[in-house]
Design an enzyme around this catalytic site. Structure first.
Site, mmCIF file in Angstrom:
data_model
loop_
_atom_site.group_PDB
_atom_site.id
_atom_site.type_symbol
_atom_site.label_atom_id
_atom_site.label_comp_id
_atom_site.label_asym_id
_atom_site.label_seq_id
_atom_site.Cartn_x
_atom_site.Cartn_y
_atom_site.Cartn_z
ATOM 1 N N GLY A 199 0.852 -1.195 0.000
ATOM 2 C CA GLY A 199 0.000 0.000 0.000
ATOM 3 C C GLY A 199 0.888 1.245 0.000
ATOM 4 O O GLY A 199 1.960 1.232 0.614
ATOM 5 N N ASP A 200 0.418 2.333 -0.636
ATOM 6 C CA ASP A 200 1.297 3.505 -0.745
ATOM 7 C C ASP A 200 1.388 4.298 0.563
ATOM 8 O O ASP A 200 2.042 5.335 0.630
ATOM 9 C CB ASP A 200 0.876 4.415 -1.911
ATOM 10 C CG ASP A 200 -0.551 4.953 -1.733
ATOM 11 O OD1 ASP A 200 -1.174 4.668 -0.680
ATOM 12 O OD2 ASP A 200 -1.030 5.644 -2.644
ATOM 13 N N ASP B 159 5.748 13.572 46.880
ATOM 14 C CA ASP B 159 5.602 12.133 46.613
ATOM 15 C C ASP B 159 5.649 11.348 47.930
ATOM 16 O O ASP B 159 6.629 10.671 48.224
ATOM 17 C CB ASP B 159 6.755 11.734 45.657
ATOM 18 C CG ASP B 159 6.731 10.268 45.271
ATOM 19 O OD1 ASP B 159 5.678 9.625 45.423
ATOM 20 O OD2 ASP B 159 7.784 9.775 44.822
ATOM 21 N N THR C 250 -6.243 1.516 0.663
ATOM 22 C CA THR C 250 -7.708 1.495 0.698
ATOM 23 C C THR C 250 -8.215 2.116 2.000
ATOM 24 O O THR C 250 -8.020 1.539 3.069
ATOM 25 C CB THR C 250 -8.215 0.030 0.609
ATOM 26 O OG1 THR C 250 -7.541 -0.600 -0.480
ATOM 27 C CG2 THR C 250 -9.714 -0.047 0.439
HETATM 28 C C1 SPV Z 1 8.389 6.884 40.712
HETATM 29 O O1 SPV Z 1 8.528 7.141 39.505
HETATM 30 O O2 SPV Z 1 7.527 7.421 41.416
HETATM 31 C C2 SPV Z 1 9.250 5.886 41.337
HETATM 32 C C3 SPV Z 1 10.607 5.683 40.843
HETATM 33 O O3 SPV Z 1 8.836 5.306 42.319
HETATM 34 S S1 SPV Z 1 11.647 6.711 41.774
HETATM 35 O O4 SPV Z 1 11.153 8.082 41.660
HETATM 36 O O5 SPV Z 1 12.999 6.574 41.246
HETATM 37 O O6 SPV Z 1 11.585 6.265 43.163
HETATM 38 MG MG MG Z 2 7.158 6.174 43.200
#
Ligand code: SPV
Ligand code: MG
Length: 431
Positions: free
Chosen positions: A90-91, A204, A122
């Site tokens: 196909g192109d 986090d 197509t």
């Molecule tokens: C995350 O991405 O949240 C991880 C990996 O748990 S780290 O940040 O390296 O702990």
């Molecule tokens: Mg993590």
């Protein structure tokens, strides 16, 4: 009699494919190649029909003299072995990343005077509908969930990119590059606790609750088909973790990775600069086995993440934990390190592989970012996670734009490094 070669990389034979066979038949005897799963996933989507079935489908087609396996995306081996007079396609391979395949074929055929025949692709309503159906199927929980295990069988290393939104999901889903005549794309997506928190302006520390984390998964899943690996932090209380497992499994997530820390979790990349406590082997094993007991499918994976190297507890402790976690039912091990040098990661991987030949091994090369996927593979790693690079690349770009608008009191100076309005308007497809 001249020979005509064409290669199919499809789950469903539709009128477009039949048209190619018909056209091919006008030039000679048709040899049909069926692309292997390994090759297919490097530039196309994951096959929804297994290779054996795809071979059978090809063999049942009228007008095909012979069906063979094409193992690589590029045609070297096929053309050198079969010397077809023509290769028909196909192109749609005349532009975009697939052009590299066409160039490869043109180069190989030119060695002996073979020719390419491009057939108009197509694009009927029916073909579009079939394409959408296959994508929908790939996105459904029962198909998506098992895909990580399938990828572990066919990929030398599962390349996983961090995503935290529909947009980053689309980047992981759609980015395909051509490099040195090879095509490549990511295999899976990582929902990082660090990035999912950062993007919300939160630390986090397991502060962003599961409901919100699930919302992120849903945003990503709504616009993608690739499998998801979820960063489950410590997994929380055992009594809560079992609910998390059930929810993730139901959503179609393929794996959760939980780390053997307890108390207030801090990001591992802080190492011993902040107070972090590793869980006891017994307690963490209890969490793993409770999760394994509660899951309903054989597809879902619980991967145990060992923090011994992060917390400077030594290699022996890391290995002891690996043995215990595998025994408790972990489907894989993630080993983490914040050293710039990958020596301790390689040492662990080699030791682990000596004892566990088949247990999947996961590595997150954020600090030791000089390691290549090939090196990791040589040390027995099965999954590599690029855990935060998308978020870290976006922030400086956005901050620079904000600063320059403030500085110049207008947006003209930043325009040239921005995506054009015409492009952002069409970036996301409408249904
Ligand atoms: C995350 O991405 O949240 C991880 C990996 O748990 S780290 O940040 O390296 O702990
Ligand atoms: Mg993590």
């Amino acid at each position: 009699m001249k020979t005509v070669y064409t290669c199919f990389c499809t789950d469903v034979i539709h009128e477009g494919h039949l048209n190619i066979i018909r056209e091919a038949g006008k030039y000679g005897e048709v040899i049909l190649g069926v692309l292997s799963d390994e090759a297919m996933i490097r530039f196309n989507r994951f096959p929804t029909v297994c290779f054996e079935e795809r071979m059978k489908m090809a063999q049942s087609l009228e007008g095909v003299k012979k069906v063979i396996v094409q193992k690589d995306i590029m045609y070297h081996q096929i053309i050198r072995e079969w010397h077809p007079d023509y290769v028909i396609h196909g192109d749609n391979w005349s532009e975009g990343p697939m052009k590299a395949i066409r160039d490869n074929v043109a180069m190989l055929l030119s060695e002996y005077g073979g020719e390419i025949i491009d057939v108009p692709y197509t694009y009927t309503e029916n073909v579009k509908r079939i394409d959408e159906r296959v994508r929908e199927k790939l996105a459904m929980p029962e198909y998506r969930r098992r895909r990580l295990r399938q990828l572990l069988q066919i990929c030398p290393i599962v390349k996983t990119l961090e995503v935290h939104s529909g947009l980053t999901g689309l980047i992981a889903e759609k980015t395909i590059v051509e490099n040195n005549g090879e095509l490549d794309q990511f295999d899976a997506m990582w929902i990082s606790s660090l990035c999912d928190s950062t993007i919300k302006g939160k630390p986090d520390i397991e502060l962003v609750d599961m409901t919100s984390r699930f919302r992120t998964i849903d945003d990503v899943m709504e616009v993608t088909t690739k499998p998801v690996i979820f960063d489950g932090d410590t997994g929380g209380l055992v009594e809560h973790f079992v609910y998390t497992v059930r929810s993730l499994e139901r959503m179609g997530v393929s794996a959760v990775i939980i780390e053997d820390k307890t108390g207030l979790k801090k990001n591992s990349l802080f190492g011993t600069e902040v107070e972090q406590k590793q869980d006891s082997i017994e307690h963490f094993c209890g969490k793993i086995s409770a999760g394994k007991k509660i899951q309903l499918t054989d597809d879902f994976m619980i991967i145990a993440r060992i923090e011994s190297l992060i917390l400077e507890q030594g290699m022996e402790d890391a290995m002891n934990r690996a043995r215990a976690y595998v025994k408790a039912g972990a489907d894989g091990i993630m080993i983490h390190s914040r050293k710039k040098n990958p020596a301790e990661i390689f040492e662990f991987c080699d030791k682990f592989r000596e004892e566990f030949v088949n247990v999947p091994l996961v590595v997150v090369p954020t600090s030791f970012n000089q390691v290549t996927e090939n090196e990791l593979r040589e040390h027995g790693v099965n999954i590599v996670i690029y855990a935060n690079q998308l978020t870290r690349s976006a922030f400086p770009a956005m901050e620079r734009t904000a600063k320059d608008i403030l500085k110049f009191h207008r947006a003209k100076e930043v325009e040239e490094r921005l995506m054009p309005i015409s492009q952002i308007l069409t970036l996301v497809d409408e249904l």
